[in-house]
Design a protein around this motif. Structure first.
Motif, short mmCIF file in Angstrom:
data_model
loop_
_atom_site.label_atom_id
_atom_site.label_comp_id
_atom_site.label_asym_id
_atom_site.label_seq_id
_atom_site.Cartn_x
_atom_site.Cartn_y
_atom_site.Cartn_z
N PRO A 31 0.83 -1.21 0.00
CA PRO A 31 0.00 0.00 0.00
C PRO A 31 0.87 1.26 0.00
CG PRO A 31 -0.75 -1.57 1.67
CD PRO A 31 0.57 -2.07 1.16
N GLU A 32 0.25 2.36 -0.36
CA GLU A 32 0.99 3.62 -0.53
C GLU A 32 1.68 4.06 0.75
OE1 GLU A 32 -0.01 8.23 -1.83
OE2 GLU A 32 -1.37 6.62 -2.40
N ARG A 33 1.06 3.82 1.92
CA ARG A 33 1.61 4.33 3.17
C ARG A 33 2.65 3.39 3.80
NH1 ARG A 33 -2.02 6.81 7.51
NH2 ARG A 33 -0.07 7.92 7.84
N TRP A 34 2.85 2.23 3.21
CA TRP A 34 3.86 1.32 3.72
C TRP A 34 5.23 1.75 3.15
CZ3 TRP A 34 2.84 -4.36 5.04
CH2 TRP A 34 1.56 -4.51 5.62
N ARG A 35 6.26 1.62 3.98
CA ARG A 35 7.60 2.01 3.55
C ARG A 35 8.59 0.88 3.76
NH1 ARG A 35 10.60 5.72 5.77
NH2 ARG A 35 9.52 6.05 7.76
N ILE A 36 9.66 0.90 2.96
CA ILE A 36 10.72 -0.10 3.05
C ILE A 36 11.99 0.57 3.55
CG2 ILE A 36 12.19 -1.69 1.75
CD1 ILE A 36 9.87 -2.01 -0.23
N VAL A 37 12.63 -0.05 4.53
CA VAL A 37 13.94 0.38 5.00
C VAL A 37 14.89 -0.80 4.86
CG1 VAL A 37 15.30 1.15 6.98
CG2 VAL A 37 12.99 2.07 6.62
N GLU A 38 15.97 -0.61 4.13
CA GLU A 38 16.93 -1.70 3.93
C GLU A 38 17.91 -1.77 5.10
OE1 GLU A 38 18.86 -1.60 0.18
OE2 GLU A 38 17.03 -2.09 -0.94
N VAL A 39 18.13 -2.99 5.58
CA VAL A 39 19.10 -3.25 6.64
C VAL A 39 19.99 -4.39 6.17
CG1 VAL A 39 19.44 -3.94 9.05
CG2 VAL A 39 17.47 -2.51 8.44
N GLU A 40 21.28 -4.15 6.07
CA GLU A 40 22.19 -5.14 5.52
C GLU A 40 22.73 -6.12 6.55
OE1 GLU A 40 25.24 -3.46 3.15
OE2 GLU A 40 23.86 -2.33 1.86
N ALA A 41 22.53 -5.85 7.83
CA ALA A 41 23.09 -6.70 8.88
C ALA A 41 22.55 -8.12 8.78
CB ALA A 41 22.78 -6.11 10.25
N ALA A 42 23.43 -9.09 8.77
CA ALA A 42 23.03 -10.50 8.71
C ALA A 42 22.53 -10.98 10.07
CB ALA A 42 24.21 -11.35 8.26
N GLY A 43 21.78 -12.06 10.05
CA GLY A 43 21.26 -12.63 11.28
C GLY A 43 22.34 -13.28 12.13
N TYR A 44 22.07 -13.39 13.43
CA TYR A 44 22.97 -14.05 14.39
C TYR A 44 24.33 -13.33 14.47
CZ TYR A 44 19.53 -17.74 13.60
OH TYR A 44 18.36 -18.44 13.44
N THR A 45 24.33 -12.01 14.33
CA THR A 45 25.58 -11.26 14.40
C THR A 45 25.45 -10.12 15.41
OG1 THR A 45 24.93 -9.72 12.64
CG2 THR A 45 26.09 -11.74 11.97
N VAL A 46 26.61 -9.66 15.89
CA VAL A 46 26.63 -8.48 16.76
C VAL A 46 26.13 -7.27 15.98
CG1 VAL A 46 28.12 -6.91 18.06
CG2 VAL A 46 28.48 -9.39 18.20
N ARG A 47 26.45 -7.24 14.70
CA ARG A 47 26.06 -6.10 13.86
C ARG A 47 24.55 -5.90 13.85
NH1 ARG A 47 27.38 -5.57 7.37
NH2 ARG A 47 26.36 -3.54 7.07
N GLU A 48 23.77 -6.99 13.80
CA GLU A 48 22.33 -6.80 13.76
C GLU A 48 21.79 -6.26 15.08
OE1 GLU A 48 19.66 -10.13 13.32
OE2 GLU A 48 20.80 -11.40 14.72
N TYR A 68 13.11 -15.54 17.28
CA TYR A 68 13.43 -15.20 18.67
C TYR A 68 14.65 -14.31 18.83
CZ TYR A 68 16.72 -19.17 18.36
OH TYR A 68 17.73 -20.03 17.98
N VAL A 69 15.39 -14.03 17.76
CA VAL A 69 16.57 -13.16 17.87
C VAL A 69 16.10 -11.70 17.86
CG1 VAL A 69 18.81 -12.53 16.90
CG2 VAL A 69 18.00 -14.88 16.74
N ILE A 70 15.81 -11.19 19.05
CA ILE A 70 15.27 -9.85 19.20
C ILE A 70 16.40 -8.84 19.44
CG2 ILE A 70 13.11 -10.73 20.17
CD1 ILE A 70 14.22 -9.77 22.94
N PRO A 71 16.15 -7.55 19.21
CA PRO A 71 17.10 -6.53 19.66
C PRO A 71 17.15 -6.54 21.19
CG PRO A 71 15.51 -5.62 18.08
CD PRO A 71 15.00 -6.96 18.49
N LEU A 72 18.32 -6.77 21.74
CA LEU A 72 18.43 -6.92 23.19
C LEU A 72 18.31 -5.59 23.93
CD1 LEU A 72 21.29 -9.57 23.36
CD2 LEU A 72 18.90 -9.90 24.02
N VAL A 73 18.73 -4.51 23.30
CA VAL A 73 18.68 -3.20 23.95
C VAL A 73 18.04 -2.21 22.99
CG1 VAL A 73 19.99 -1.35 25.04
CG2 VAL A 73 20.79 -3.71 25.24
#
Length: 372
Positions: free
Chosen positions: A52-69, A90-95
């Motif tokens: 839909p028109e009001r939905w937006r995409i934000v690209e995040v390059e960080a891979a899963g299971y990494t400190v970077r994500e 279950y890999v949530i942002p911890l902080v």
């Protein structure tokens, strides 16, 4: 109203990708006027439905299971003004000061630590699952079986758990076009009759058990046995194909790799028996996909499979290979049993739709958005 965000970086994954594609396909029509932010990886954004028109995409390059994500994902969510954030794993942002909704599909990494690359992986999985059930405002689980696992092993509070079963994609529920299906199978180099297994070569899927039971069946059954076709995480150059050749089954086993959904549906609809002796499942979506396509199913007798399929299949002890071979042989040789399984299976699969799952998930978002 707090802005909604969804972590959709795993769109291309085999299991969580199917979940995201099914969910997003329905949410786009359920809440087209809402502002929704989708966090995606650059290589998987092409898998998104029309938005839909009001939905937006934000690209995040960080891979899963990494400190970077753990750094980039919450920063991207906060910069986008997200208030309620759905993490489909279950890999949530911890902080991060976000109202979290997390989906836990299963706890395979805890039940089968040998699947992980090292002991640190096991500790990381336990840490993240524990954090998810403590920090999330709601924990969506795809089955009562997974809910029970989380309560038993992680002390998850029932007041936060919401059981929302997965759906079956319309491509599997549709009757299909016999001519188009036959053409797809010819393109894949497959002709009925055949046995089918769909999955990946991970310990809990028990694919080694599939091969051993097939070998027993081929040695025991007079008149031969249909070939075995494996789709998903199996290729002709992979370790499972090499194992089949070492067992003397090279000419009877084909590994097709990952398939487009419509080709997979055609493959299901041509199968004589679907074989799925899983040792553990959070849900067991391939079982329902096979049922939706009118294939008799022989599957492992584990809690999640009993929950979703009840008596619409033949359940076996997945570690009893003689019993598995006997069950396959029984379905192959008894027309009336196959017909009953086809009818019951289709009726069972029709109860599971992504629309219903998306509506229930949207109600979870609403509840979290409105909380003080």
């Amino acid at each position: 109203m707090r802005r909604l965000g969804i972590d959709a970086r795993k769109l291309a994954d085999f299991g969580i990708g199917s979940y995201l594609q099914g969910l997003l396909g329905e949410l786009t029509s359920l809440c087209p006027e809402e502002e929704v932010i989708l966090l995606v990886s650059p290589e998987s954004r092409h898998l998104l439905p029309e938005l839909p028109e009001r939905w937006r995409i934000v690209e995040v390059e960080a891979a899963g299971y990494t400190v970077r994500e753990q750094v980039e994902l919450p920063l991207a969510a906060l910069r986008a003004g997200i208030g309620v954030f759905h993490v489909p794993h279950y890999v949530i942002p911890l902080v991060a000061p976000l109202r979290l909704v997390v989906t836990v599909h299963d706890i395979i990494h805890v039940m089968f630590p040998e699947f992980l690359p090292n002991p640190l992986g096991f500790a990381y999985a336990r840490l993240l699952i524990h954090a998810a059930v403590r920090r999330a405002r709601r924990v969506i689980v795809v089955s009562e079986s997974t809910a029970s696992d989380l309560r038993r092993l992680f002390g998850a509070g029932s007041h936060r758990l919401r059981v929302i079963p997965n759906g079956v994609h319309a491509d599997f529920l549709a009757p299909g076009d016999p001519t188009a299906d036959a053409a797809a199978r010819r393109r894949l180099g497959v002709e009925p009759p055949y046995l089918l297994h769909v999955g990946n070569d991970k310990p809990h899927k028990n694919t080694a058990g599939v091969l051993k039971a097939f070998q027993l069946l081929a040695n025991q059954r007079q008149g031969g046995v249909p070939p075995l076709i494996l789709a998903g995480g199996f290729t002709d150059a992979g370790p499972l194909a090499a194992r089949a050749r070492a067992m003397g089954l090279g000419s009877q086993v084909r590994c097709l790799g990952h398939l487009e959904r419509r080709d997979l549906a055609a493959l299901y609809r041509g199968a004589t028996v679907f074989v799925y002796p899983t040792l553990y499942e959070g849900f067991g979506l391939p079982v329902l996909e096979a049922m939706a396509c009118g294939v008799p199913v022989v599957a492992g007798d584990v809690p999640a499979v009993r929950e979703i399929a009840e008596d619409a299949l033949v359940r076996v002890n997945p570690r009893d290979l003689e019993g598995l071979a006997a069950a396959i042989r029984r379905v192959l040789e008894r027309q009336e049993l196959r017909q009953r399984l086809v009818e019951q299976g289709r009726a069972t699969a029709r109860r599971y739709g992504w629309r219903r799952a998306a509506e229930a998930t949207l109600s979870v978002y609403r509840a979290v958005q409105e909380e003080a």
